[in-house]
Write a protein that holds these residues in place. Structure first.
Motif, mmCIF file in Angstrom:
data_model
loop_
_atom_site.group_PDB
_atom_site.id
_atom_site.type_symbol
_atom_site.label_atom_id
_atom_site.label_comp_id
_atom_site.label_asym_id
_atom_site.label_seq_id
_atom_site.Cartn_x
_atom_site.Cartn_y
_atom_site.Cartn_z
ATOM 1 N N UNK A 123 41.241 51.828 48.384
ATOM 2 C CA UNK A 123 41.277 51.156 47.083
ATOM 3 C C UNK A 123 39.924 50.529 46.808
ATOM 4 N N UNK A 124 39.623 50.357 45.550
ATOM 5 C CA UNK A 124 38.358 49.737 45.185
ATOM 6 C C UNK A 124 38.328 48.299 45.685
ATOM 7 N N UNK A 125 37.253 47.947 46.357
ATOM 8 C CA UNK A 125 37.062 46.550 46.750
ATOM 9 C C UNK A 125 36.724 45.730 45.505
ATOM 10 N N UNK A 126 37.173 44.508 45.494
ATOM 11 C CA UNK A 126 36.865 43.679 44.327
ATOM 12 C C UNK A 126 36.093 42.427 44.697
ATOM 13 N N UNK A 127 35.909 42.199 46.004
ATOM 14 C CA UNK A 127 35.114 41.044 46.436
ATOM 15 C C UNK A 127 35.643 39.758 45.826
ATOM 16 N N UNK A 128 34.739 38.860 45.431
ATOM 17 C CA UNK A 128 35.185 37.561 44.902
ATOM 18 C C UNK A 128 35.455 37.614 43.402
ATOM 19 N N UNK A 129 35.455 38.790 42.810
ATOM 20 C CA UNK A 129 35.446 38.856 41.349
ATOM 21 C C UNK A 129 36.844 38.844 40.742
ATOM 22 N N UNK A 130 36.931 38.167 39.616
ATOM 23 C CA UNK A 130 38.206 38.018 38.934
ATOM 24 C C UNK A 130 38.480 39.255 38.092
ATOM 25 N N UNK A 131 39.319 40.143 38.643
ATOM 26 C CA UNK A 131 39.579 41.399 37.934
ATOM 27 C C UNK A 131 40.761 41.273 36.979
ATOM 28 N N UNK A 132 41.276 40.049 36.850
ATOM 29 C CA UNK A 132 42.361 39.884 35.874
ATOM 30 C C UNK A 132 41.813 39.629 34.480
ATOM 31 N N UNK A 133 40.516 39.357 34.389
ATOM 32 C CA UNK A 133 39.915 39.148 33.063
ATOM 33 C C UNK A 133 39.916 40.458 32.283
ATOM 34 N N UNK A 134 40.150 40.365 31.006
ATOM 35 C CA UNK A 134 39.979 41.549 30.160
ATOM 36 C C UNK A 134 38.531 41.999 30.205
ATOM 37 N N UNK A 135 38.346 43.287 30.164
ATOM 38 C CA UNK A 135 36.975 43.824 30.165
ATOM 39 C C UNK A 135 36.403 44.013 31.550
ATOM 40 N N UNK A 136 37.193 43.698 32.586
ATOM 41 C CA UNK A 136 36.720 43.899 33.961
ATOM 42 C C UNK A 136 37.493 45.074 34.581
ATOM 43 N N UNK A 137 36.744 46.010 35.146
ATOM 44 C CA UNK A 137 37.362 47.226 35.664
ATOM 45 C C UNK A 137 36.779 47.604 37.019
ATOM 46 N N UNK A 138 37.619 48.224 37.841
ATOM 47 C CA UNK A 138 37.097 49.069 38.907
ATOM 48 C C UNK A 138 37.343 50.506 38.441
ATOM 49 N N UNK A 139 36.608 51.437 39.034
ATOM 50 C CA UNK A 139 36.815 52.841 38.653
ATOM 51 C C UNK A 139 37.408 53.543 39.850
ATOM 52 N N UNK A 140 38.723 53.496 39.937
ATOM 53 C CA UNK A 140 39.363 54.103 41.090
ATOM 54 C C UNK A 140 40.779 54.443 40.693
ATOM 55 N N UNK A 141 40.959 55.674 40.321
ATOM 56 C CA UNK A 141 42.274 56.095 39.850
ATOM 57 C C UNK A 141 42.211 56.429 38.374
ATOM 58 N N UNK A 142 43.087 57.339 37.967
ATOM 59 C CA UNK A 142 43.037 57.811 36.591
ATOM 60 C C UNK A 142 43.410 56.731 35.598
ATOM 61 N N UNK A 143 44.286 55.826 36.009
ATOM 62 C CA UNK A 143 44.658 54.769 35.072
ATOM 63 C C UNK A 143 43.503 53.839 34.759
ATOM 64 N N UNK A 144 42.661 53.597 35.743
ATOM 65 C CA UNK A 144 41.519 52.730 35.445
ATOM 66 C C UNK A 144 40.516 53.451 34.550
ATOM 67 N N UNK A 145 40.302 54.752 34.782
ATOM 68 C CA UNK A 145 39.395 55.507 33.913
ATOM 69 C C UNK A 145 39.936 55.533 32.485
ATOM 70 N N UNK A 146 41.247 55.719 32.370
ATOM 71 C CA UNK A 146 41.875 55.743 31.044
ATOM 72 C C UNK A 146 41.760 54.390 30.355
ATOM 73 N N UNK A 147 41.932 53.330 31.140
ATOM 74 C CA UNK A 147 41.844 51.983 30.570
ATOM 75 C C UNK A 147 40.444 51.724 30.022
#
Lengths: 473, 473
Positions: free
Chosen positions: A114-138
């Motif tokens: 899975x994509x590592x997210x480190x200390x970053x808040x990935x619940x914010x809108x506009x923040x993405x990892x690119x790992x999986x088709x759903x994230x690319x689609x998002x």
């Protein structure tokens, strides 16, 4: 009584390669549990979908569930394996709110990373990892104007509709921060630039594409800058700021307003569900395997991004999660479990990536400190040479870094960058390294020469010549 | 007393590589005799000069006489060595109507090869071989309207003015016959098509590019036909007809009117001046050499198109005259004569060529009969596979032929054709072959994968997989 089935956890490259090969070789039952809805998709194509050079999300699928069924594989999507009992040879599966135990004859763990997210808040809108088709689609939906997203882009697949709706309703971004200058970071810099964004790429260390060495890194940085990507090297991002939506990145005491962020700081093996089984781990917590993909647990195999593999240079187990390794190991394990013991093959850390039209490749050890840590006495040379005969149009200066062991002369690693057929030339070095060639032998290889494709001395040979001279000193 | 000088016969790739390396390593004298006026030029670039993609004839020069002098090399142009006396260690030189004897400490024969002309009348106007800058220049002049030849195309070199004048005065051709579908034939078909001619390519055997195998040959034929080249395979040309100028080719009882003909039926080693010395010969009368480029005569070396070289697959001396071999052997012999014994390296028969935008490569044994004659039990497979991930634009079907020995599994040869980075992929196979890899080992190589450059399974790996399956039967 029939034997218990071959159970595979994970319906992507390694898992389905194994199940497919297994079913070609035997009539025994194979069950594949996939916790998500997507199967058999090309992670590596996601940036190109976002960029727009891949038309539909579903173009990234290799096999449909129907294809898989046709191969005689019992595929269960939406089934998550939450525990393994090596004593009972069962896995515990969660699906539709229920749990059940499934006995296995042999088990393959192919749960990926899975994509590592480190200390970053990935619940914010506009923040993405690119790992999986759903994230690319998002991301794709997020880049469209509210209400104008073309859902034809998604094709006909089990896309996360709620996530699409949410992102398609947001205002599209104008400036993106990409955190991490690895493959995903560089590819997304290209993709988001193509989509018209103002792109800032942040790399913690001194150079992007760290595993490719400084010479390639510098060249990529300058190439990205030429294409209007702002590259910030040696600038670790500390934090993503914002309330609901990302508003800025904080780095090095500075603050850059952005309205999108992509986190590309690496991946982590999905091996947590094996905690308590006592399975041996390798680097980064990946599941340790042997030359046949066997783990330390009886009848349990592991392959792909969740597993270690033997390094062609050191002979030690290492963790370099890449696509070919997953496919090859899966296929080999499928054959082994079916009764034809097949080694999974070594990894040499061969990788290629492009930054716009600049092609880069790497293999083996490039970092001299890492080579020393592995017990070598490394020497290296970096050269640039034309990719074609000087008089023939269309060539480009090609940079080659070559690393070898002073004691044995053996080639340990190399990196290449250039715009004219540079990346694929890394296969020559990969083959040389897996064949344990010395620099001397490399220098004398009968490589191809014709004006449109190579000068008399291919850049790889020029590098060997220069490094060989250095080793003689 | 000072030792006699290192004498080199021939001022092209092998000879000047040797002299240059020798002078870098030692202060001893080196004398290079070149019978012509041109030195150090790129044979392989001549078709591209005719085509127009190389601007000036002199762009094909690597070194000027001044460069050579600066390296401390005593270069004598217009000096032809007509005899060698191994007993006296002298060569007899003819220059300006005089003859003299030159003693040597060591001698390098690097006289290259000449275009074979077979039974064809090359004294007819409009008939050319493409071997040497003067022939390329003559063709270029011939293609211009009378009185309109742009001499700027020639640059500032020792061109054969009378030959240019003669050809520039002739009416330009409209239809050309190319006799021979090897490298020169295919490249000249492209070049003359680019110059607006109606081109007919005649190949004696069933397929053009015979050494690349049938799969590549067929693909090239169809590609040439798509570009309006009329390809006549299995049609040996019997005769060129005409009084002063070529008027037709006669083949197979048929007669095709043409007003130009290019003879590209191979080359022959320039070794006749050694008749009577008792020097050992190899295939096709080439001078037999050992791993250090030594001939059977004491202190006499040979390199380049006039010499044999050791084949990487068979270990036997073979004759495959190509540019890299000449440069590499020359350089090695220069080092050896200077006191640092250096092997010249093997040849694998690696070659690449393009037919318009179709790229082709070959290496080792492709013809199964030749492989059998060399003592192998060959099996082969030909596959086609995408050059990129299927979803990524710009890829092309890539054909790979792979040949291996059933008994040992060793890879013996291969050929590749395709439009997307196909040719340079042959270097992977060349490296595998020179490393004595088996198909099994080839199949497990960690080659590069990224959507823009390769599918997960590179076409080379696909071929290995299929051939491996066949070997298991």
């Amino acid at each position: 009584m029939a034997r218990d089935p071959f159970v595979v956890i994970g319906g992507d490259a390694a898992g389905l390669s194994a199940a497919s090969k297994f079913r070609r070789e035997t009539d025994r039952e194979v069950v594949v549990f996939e916790r998500g809805q997507w199967i058999s998709y090309a992670h590596c194509g996601e940036p190109y979908f976002v960029e727009g050079s891949v038309e539909r999300l579903t173009d990234l699928l290799s096999l449909s569930p129907a294809d898989v069924a046709e191969r005689g594989i019992d595929l269960r999507r939406g089934h998550e394996v939450v525990a393994v009992s090596p004593e009972d040879r069962t896995v515990t599966v969660r699906a539709d709110g229920n749990r059940f135990d499934q006995p296995y004859g042999e088990l393959l763990v192919a749960t990926g990373a899975s994509a590592a997210t480190g200390p970053f808040d990935t619940t914010l809108d506009g923040v993405f990892t690119i790992h999986g088709l759903d994230s690319a689609a998002a991301v794709d939906a997020f880049l469209s104007l509210p209400g104008e997203y073309d859902r034809g882009r998604l094709g006909d697949g089990p896309v996360d509709e709620a996530r699409i709706d949410h992102n398609a309703a947001l205002d599209p971004p104008e400036r993106a921060a990409i955190v991490g200058g690895g493959y995903v970071g560089v590819e997304m810099a290209e993709a988001l630039t193509a989509r018209g964004l103002d792109v800032h790429l942040f790399q913690r260390t001194d150079h992007v594409l760290d595993p490719f060495g400084a010479a390639v890194g510098e060249r990529v940085e300058s190439h990205l800058a030429d294409r209007d990507v702002a590259v910030h090297t040696g600038r670790p991002v500390g934090e993503l700021l914002g309330d609901d939506r990302v508003e800025a990145v904080a780095y090095d005491g500075e603050r850059l307003p952005v309205d999108m962020a992509v986190i590309g700081i690496g991946v982590e093996p999905n091996a947590g569900f094996l905690d308590g089984t006592g399975v041996e781990r390798g680097p980064k917590g990946a599941i340790r395997t042997d030359d046949y993909g066997r783990t330390s647990l009886p009848a349990v195999y592991a392959a792909g991004d969740v597993a270690t593999a033997r390094h062609a240079v050191t002979g030690e187990q290492t963790w370099i999660p890449l696509g070919l390794t997953a496919n090859r190991a899966g296929r080999a394990i499928g054959a082994t479990v079916a009764g034809d013991p097949t080694p999974v093959g070594d990894v040499a850390g061969t990788a290629v990536v492009k930054a716009f039209d600049l092609e880069c490749g790497r293999v083996g050890f490039i970092d001299e400190t890492a080579a020393e840590d592995a017990g070598f006495d490394p020497a290296s040379a970096t050269i640039t040479a034309g990719s074609r005969s000087g008089y023939y149009p269309g060539g480009d200066e090609t940079s080659v870094t070559l690393v070898a062991d002073r004691t044995t002369g053996r080639v340990l690693g190399g990196a290449i960058a250039g715009r004219d057929r540079a990346a694929i030339r890394i296969d020559t070095l990969a083959t040389a390294i897996e064949s344990d060639l010395t620099v001397d032998e490399l220098e004398r290889l009968d490589l191809a020469y014709a004006p449109p494709f190579s000068p008399v001395w291919d850049p790889v040979l020029v590098a060997a010549k220069v490094l060989n001279g250095r080793l003689d000193d």
